[in-house]
Design a protein around this motif. Structure first.
Motif, PDB file in Angstrom:
ATOM      1  N   LYS B 122     -40.122 -23.397 -34.740  1.00 13.80           N
ATOM      2  CA  LYS B 122     -38.830 -23.217 -35.421  1.00 13.80           C
ATOM      3  C   LYS B 122     -39.004 -22.410 -36.697  1.00 13.80           C
ATOM      4  O   LYS B 122     -38.250 -21.484 -36.988  1.00 13.80           O
ATOM      5  CB  LYS B 122     -38.214 -24.587 -35.759  1.00 13.80           C
ATOM      6  N   GLN B 123     -40.070 -22.797 -37.426  1.00 12.72           N
ATOM      7  CA  GLN B 123     -40.306 -22.079 -38.675  1.00 12.72           C
ATOM      8  C   GLN B 123     -40.557 -20.613 -38.425  1.00 12.72           C
ATOM      9  O   GLN B 123     -39.959 -19.728 -39.117  1.00 12.72           O
ATOM     10  CB  GLN B 123     -41.516 -22.695 -39.415  1.00 12.72           C
ATOM     11  N   VAL B 124     -41.439 -20.332 -37.423  1.00 12.51           N
ATOM     12  CA  VAL B 124     -41.715 -18.920 -37.093  1.00 12.51           C
ATOM     13  C   VAL B 124     -40.423 -18.211 -36.746  1.00 12.51           C
ATOM     14  O   VAL B 124     -40.149 -17.097 -37.239  1.00 12.51           O
ATOM     15  CB  VAL B 124     -42.736 -18.844 -35.934  1.00 12.51           C
ATOM     16  N   GLY B 125     -39.574 -18.916 -35.969  1.00 13.72           N
ATOM     17  CA  GLY B 125     -38.282 -18.320 -35.597  1.00 13.72           C
ATOM     18  C   GLY B 125     -37.463 -17.983 -36.804  1.00 13.72           C
ATOM     19  O   GLY B 125     -36.966 -16.837 -36.954  1.00 13.72           O
ATOM     20  N   LEU B 149     -30.113 -12.911 -31.879  1.00 16.40           N
ATOM     21  CA  LEU B 149     -31.183 -13.569 -32.644  1.00 16.40           C
ATOM     22  C   LEU B 149     -31.454 -14.984 -32.166  1.00 16.40           C
ATOM     23  O   LEU B 149     -32.582 -15.434 -32.015  1.00 16.40           O
ATOM     24  CB  LEU B 149     -30.843 -13.592 -34.135  1.00 16.40           C
ATOM     25  N   ASN B 150     -30.371 -15.719 -31.901  1.00 11.94           N
ATOM     26  CA  ASN B 150     -30.519 -17.097 -31.378  1.00 11.94           C
ATOM     27  C   ASN B 150     -31.255 -17.123 -30.059  1.00 11.94           C
ATOM     28  O   ASN B 150     -32.109 -17.960 -29.798  1.00 11.94           O
ATOM     29  CB  ASN B 150     -29.152 -17.759 -31.228  1.00 11.94           C
ATOM     30  N   LYS B 151     -30.888 -16.149 -29.196  1.00 12.32           N
ATOM     31  CA  LYS B 151     -31.578 -16.042 -27.911  1.00 12.32           C
ATOM     32  C   LYS B 151     -33.066 -15.838 -28.110  1.00 12.32           C
ATOM     33  O   LYS B 151     -33.924 -16.457 -27.449  1.00 12.32           O
ATOM     34  CB  LYS B 151     -30.995 -14.881 -27.109  1.00 12.32           C
ATOM     35  N   LEU B 152     -33.341 -15.039 -29.064  1.00 15.31           N
ATOM     36  CA  LEU B 152     -34.736 -14.738 -29.366  1.00 15.31           C
ATOM     37  C   LEU B 152     -35.506 -15.972 -29.834  1.00 15.31           C
ATOM     38  O   LEU B 152     -36.622 -16.272 -29.362  1.00 15.31           O
ATOM     39  CB  LEU B 152     -34.799 -13.655 -30.466  1.00 15.31           C
ATOM     40  N   ALA B 153     -34.804 -16.657 -30.766  1.00 15.71           N
ATOM     41  CA  ALA B 153     -35.440 -17.908 -31.255  1.00 15.71           C
ATOM     42  C   ALA B 153     -35.684 -18.908 -30.143  1.00 15.71           C
ATOM     43  O   ALA B 153     -36.696 -19.584 -30.100  1.00 15.71           O
ATOM     44  CB  ALA B 153     -34.547 -18.511 -32.363  1.00 15.71           C
TER      45      ALA B 153
END
Lengths: 273, 156
Positions: B122-125, B149-153
């Motif tokens: 999560k942090q990396v995201g 961006l959310n998809k990416l995370a």
């Protein structure tokens, strides 16, 4: 014996003290052998009777002492000694007598010990007691009853009577007579059988008594001869060996008398078929 | 050599002595002899019996001893076996326990790692998003690109 010749000394020592009737009708002791012979049957040898009764009573007393105090666990030395003799006699009876008779064993014991004691008187020096009795006034004194034929015949004839008694008792009169008449050659030779068997029967008590008498008389005579012919300080050289040898003879003669009695009475009990 | 009444006297005294011997001498002595014989025989017999009994007792003692030894041996070996069993069981239990502990520990570790990974992801995201935000701040409208961006995370 001072003053007497050896022949007188010897004949004096072999004569019994006989009490009987003199030819003139009075009674007294015979002073010579001839006088004694003339007294006949109605006379008595006082010395023989005395010493035989003495030894017989001694036997009864000594053996009664052992018998009355007989202990099983702690026998006295005397009892053991008596037992030794009794066992010897008993063993002989068991060996030689197959019949059943309670008298045989005590009879044999009496014969053995009594004859032994009578013979033993032979070892008393020949002049000790005769000299003492002569001082007391008795002309003769023979200390050994078995050197008197009356004594030995008295015993052997008693045994002969027992032989006949038991022979008849065991076999019956018929059986007893048959043994005399039909042996050993069968009925055809009846007279021969009768003579043979009678002779052999009579020979038994005769040999029994004469054997004992002969041995003891001869032994006594040797002692008397030594005393008569050898100076007193040399007598022991002959008398001691003879006495030691005589110990064997007196025991042996007593034993033989007993043994033959057992055998003869055993024959009387045997029933032939 | 004269035959006279001495003959009869001798015969009579002979008979009396024989009677005396028969009556008073012979029986007690023979009785004592026989009683002693019986006693000795009894003694010997009981000695023999005693010996026999002693032998039996010795045999029994030996038997009992060897029996006892055997039993002791048995007991020792049983105890040994039992000890071995207990030992074995304890070992097994310990091994089991160890496996269980290891398993639970590794499960815990796994879980923690997953959590850490989750957090890190999560942090990396969000870091990537922030970085990207800052890089893209000027070029990209946040609103329009949020979905991407959310998809990416989520894919991270």
């Amino acid at each position: 014996m001072s003053g007497a010749s050896p022949a007188e000394y010897i004949s004096h020592h072999i004569q019994n003290l006989t009490y009987g009737e003199y030819q003139d009708g009075t009674w007294g002791f015979a002073h010579t052998a001839q006088e004694a012979a003339q007294m006949g049957f109605v006379a008595i040898n006082v010395d023989t009777m005395f010493w035989s009764l003495f030894t017989g009573i001694l036997f009864c007393y000594l053996f009664r002492v052992a018998a009355a105090n007989a202990s099983i666990g702690k026998p006295s030395k005397w009892q053991l000694c008596v037992e030794l003799v009794v066992e010897m006699v008993w063993g002989s009876v068991k060996d030689a007598f197959t019949g059943k008779n309670a008298i045989i064993a005590p009879l044999s014991l009496t014969i053995f010990v009594w004859i032994f004691l009578m013979n033993l008187m032979d070892l008393v020096p020949v002049d000790f007691i005769p000299y003492a009795t002569q001082l007391a006034g008795l002309s003769h004194m023979k200390m050994v009853p078995t050197t008197d034929v009356n004594a030995t015949f008295g015993m052997s004839l008693s045994i002969f009577a027992l032989m006949i008694y038991y022979g008849i008792k065991m076999k019956g009169i018929g059986g007893f007579a048959a043994e005399l008449a039909f042996h050993p050659f069968g009925k055809a030779f009846l007279p021969v059988n009768l003579i043979l068997e009678s002779v052999s029967m009579i020979a038994k008590p005769l040999s029994l008594s004469l054997r004992l008498f002969g041995n003891m008389f001869a032994g006594e005579l040797v002692f008397v001869l030594i005393a008569a012919l050898v100076p007193f300080y040399l007598q022991f050289i002959l008398a001691v060996p003879w006495a030691i040898f005589h110990i064997l003879v007196i025991t042996l003669q007593a034993y033989i008398f007993m043994m033959l009695t057992i055998v003869y009475l055993g024959q009387a009990h045997e029933v032939h078929h | 050599m004269n035959m006279n009444l001495t003959l009869l006297g001798q015969a009579i005294s002979f008979a009396i002595f024989v009677w005396f011997c028969l009556k008073y001498v012979w029986p007690p002595i023979i009785a004592a002899l026989e009683a002693r014989e019986a006693q000795i025989a009894d003694g010997l017999a009981s000695a023999e019996q005693g010996k026999h009994e002693l032998e039996n007792a010795e045999k029994r003692v030996k038997e009992i001893l060897s029996d006892g030894k055997e039993k002791a041996q048995d007991l020792v070996s049983q105890a040994q076996k039992r000890a071995d069993e207990i030992h074995e069981r304890a070992k097994n239990e310990a091994v089991d326990e160890k496996v269980k502990i290891i398993a639970s520990a590794s499960a815990e570790i796994e879980q923690e790692r997953n959590q850490a990974l989750d957090g890190l992801r999560k942090q990396v995201g969000s870091l990537a998003l922030q970085g990207a935000e800052q890089i893209l701040m000027r070029e990209i409208d946040e609103k329009s690109h949020r979905d991407v961006l959310n998809k990416l995370a989520g894919a991270l």
